[in-house]
Write an enzyme that holds these catalytic residues in place. Structure first.
Site, PDB file in Angstrom:
ATOM      1  N   ARG A  42       6.403  14.307   0.034  1.00 23.41           N
ATOM      2  CA  ARG A  42       7.485  13.514  -0.541  1.00 23.41           C
ATOM      3  C   ARG A  42       8.384  14.476  -1.324  1.00 23.41           C
ATOM      4  O   ARG A  42       7.905  15.502  -1.818  1.00 23.41           O
ATOM      5  CB  ARG A  42       6.936  12.463  -1.493  1.00 23.41           C
ATOM      6  CG  ARG A  42       6.067  11.407  -0.830  1.00 23.41           C
ATOM      7  CD  ARG A  42       5.438  10.481  -1.880  1.00 23.41           C
ATOM      8  NE  ARG A  42       4.609   9.468  -1.243  1.00 23.41           N
ATOM      9  CZ  ARG A  42       3.283   9.552  -1.106  1.00 23.41           C
ATOM     10  NH1 ARG A  42       2.624  10.602  -1.579  1.00 23.41           N
ATOM     11  NH2 ARG A  42       2.610   8.589  -0.499  1.00 23.41           N
ATOM     12  N   LYS A  78       1.808   9.283  -6.509  1.00 27.28           N
ATOM     13  CA  LYS A  78       2.029   7.870  -6.223  1.00 27.28           C
ATOM     14  C   LYS A  78       0.731   7.044  -6.199  1.00 27.28           C
ATOM     15  O   LYS A  78       0.663   5.979  -6.786  1.00 27.28           O
ATOM     16  CB  LYS A  78       2.745   7.763  -4.865  1.00 27.28           C
ATOM     17  CG  LYS A  78       3.453   6.460  -4.644  1.00 27.28           C
ATOM     18  CD  LYS A  78       4.364   6.560  -3.431  1.00 27.28           C
ATOM     19  CE  LYS A  78       5.020   5.225  -3.154  1.00 27.28           C
ATOM     20  NZ  LYS A  78       5.813   5.267  -1.937  1.00 27.28           N
ATOM     21  N   HIS A 146      13.846  11.427   2.911  1.00 24.31           N
ATOM     22  CA  HIS A 146      12.550  10.811   3.232  1.00 24.31           C
ATOM     23  C   HIS A 146      12.278  10.826   4.743  1.00 24.31           C
ATOM     24  O   HIS A 146      11.129  10.792   5.168  1.00 24.31           O
ATOM     25  CB  HIS A 146      12.468   9.386   2.676  1.00 24.31           C
ATOM     26  CG  HIS A 146      11.067   8.877   2.621  1.00 24.31           C
ATOM     27  ND1 HIS A 146      10.147   9.332   1.686  1.00 24.31           N
ATOM     28  CD2 HIS A 146      10.404   8.001   3.403  1.00 24.31           C
ATOM     29  CE1 HIS A 146       8.985   8.738   1.903  1.00 24.31           C
ATOM     30  NE2 HIS A 146       9.112   7.916   2.929  1.00 24.31           N
ATOM     31  N   ARG A 149       9.903  13.328   6.192  1.00 27.11           N
ATOM     32  CA  ARG A 149       8.508  12.888   6.216  1.00 27.11           C
ATOM     33  C   ARG A 149       8.217  12.117   7.511  1.00 27.11           C
ATOM     34  O   ARG A 149       7.199  12.329   8.148  1.00 27.11           O
ATOM     35  CB  ARG A 149       8.275  12.020   4.976  1.00 27.11           C
ATOM     36  CG  ARG A 149       6.853  11.759   4.613  1.00 27.11           C
ATOM     37  CD  ARG A 149       6.824  11.264   3.162  1.00 27.11           C
ATOM     38  NE  ARG A 149       5.681  10.433   2.847  1.00 27.11           N
ATOM     39  CZ  ARG A 149       4.496  10.912   2.488  1.00 27.11           C
ATOM     40  NH1 ARG A 149       4.291  12.207   2.410  1.00 27.11           N
ATOM     41  NH2 ARG A 149       3.506  10.088   2.212  1.00 27.11           N
ATOM     42  N   HIS A 172      -1.741   8.935   2.468  1.00 26.25           N
ATOM     43  CA  HIS A 172      -1.674   7.505   2.773  1.00 26.25           C
ATOM     44  C   HIS A 172      -3.057   7.001   3.137  1.00 26.25           C
ATOM     45  O   HIS A 172      -3.982   7.770   3.306  1.00 26.25           O
ATOM     46  CB  HIS A 172      -0.786   7.284   4.018  1.00 26.25           C
ATOM     47  CG  HIS A 172       0.662   7.142   3.730  1.00 26.25           C
ATOM     48  ND1 HIS A 172       1.166   6.623   2.571  1.00 26.25           N
ATOM     49  CD2 HIS A 172       1.743   7.448   4.500  1.00 26.25           C
ATOM     50  CE1 HIS A 172       2.494   6.605   2.629  1.00 26.25           C
ATOM     51  NE2 HIS A 172       2.868   7.113   3.782  1.00 26.25           N
ATOM     52  N   TYR A 181       4.059   3.416  10.930  1.00 27.54           N
ATOM     53  CA  TYR A 181       4.367   4.217  12.115  1.00 27.54           C
ATOM     54  C   TYR A 181       3.771   3.672  13.404  1.00 27.54           C
ATOM     55  O   TYR A 181       3.810   4.334  14.420  1.00 27.54           O
ATOM     56  CB  TYR A 181       3.890   5.661  11.895  1.00 27.54           C
ATOM     57  CG  TYR A 181       4.493   6.304  10.679  1.00 27.54           C
ATOM     58  CD1 TYR A 181       5.804   6.785  10.710  1.00 27.54           C
ATOM     59  CD2 TYR A 181       3.778   6.410   9.490  1.00 27.54           C
ATOM     60  CE1 TYR A 181       6.369   7.369   9.584  1.00 27.54           C
ATOM     61  CE2 TYR A 181       4.352   7.000   8.351  1.00 27.54           C
ATOM     62  CZ  TYR A 181       5.638   7.465   8.418  1.00 27.54           C
ATOM     63  OH  TYR A 181       6.197   8.043   7.312  1.00 27.54           O
TER      64      TYR A 181
END
Length: 183
Positions: A42, A78, A146, A149, A172, A181
């Site tokens: 990120r 995050k 972004h 990514r 993630h 995705y």
């Protein structure tokens, strides 16, 4: 926010990225864009990096913090999954080594200086502006930061990486990878 992201998700093929990076001349920005594209970090995670986070022997980036440009503060990543180590592919590693050699010769250099901004992290708008200029010169579509990514994930999928490996690399969960995705 997530629905809007899905609609607008853009990405570059490696050829488009190569055209783009040819137009970037500053070693800081070459390394920054390489990390965004080849490692999928990120932007906040990338801007938070100092040399303590880089292991040149193992070609690894350690993610333990993130830079919030809006509030100009350093904070925790995050999510719990966001704490991770990411191995740099050779192209990216070379760009980071070039930046290291460049900064090592600067006054007051130490491992606490930021890779991107030295004394304080670059402003998001500065990064966006550099990207926009290079996109125009390269004649490639202007994607959001972004989307680097997303480009990274697209690359990993095309290379046959499993959702589990992709999730670990991005910080993630597998569910998030499949949700964002899956298509």
């Amino acid at each position: 926010h997530r629905d809007q992201q899905k609609k607008e998700m853009l990405f570059w093929q490696p050829e488009e990225y190569e055209k783009f990076i040819q137009e970037v001349t500053d070693p800081s920005f070459i390394a920054l864009f390489n990390i965004l594209y080849w490692c999928g970090l990120r932007l906040g995670e990338t801007l938070a990096l100092n040399w303590n986070d880089i292991d040149l022997k193992t070609k690894t980036i350690k993610i333990t913090k993130t830079w919030n440009d809006h509030h100009r503060i350093m904070s925790t990543p995050k999510t719990q999954n966001s704490y991770r180590n990411v191995i740099m592919p050779d192209k990216c590693f070379e760009a980071v080594c070039t930046l290291y050699e460049f900064q090592k010769g600067m006054d007051e250099f130490n491992n606490d200086v930021f890779l991107f901004g030295y004394e304080k992290p670059f402003d998001d708008n500065t990064v966006r502006s550099k990207k926009r200029k290079a996109c125009t010169k390269a004649g490639v579509k202007d994607i959001r930061l972004h989307d680097f990514r997303h480009s990274h994930v697209s690359l990993l999928i095309s290379l046959g990486f499993s959702p589990f490996d992709i999730a670990k690399r991005l910080g993630h969960t597998v569910e998030m990878v499949n949700e964002v995705y899956g298509h």
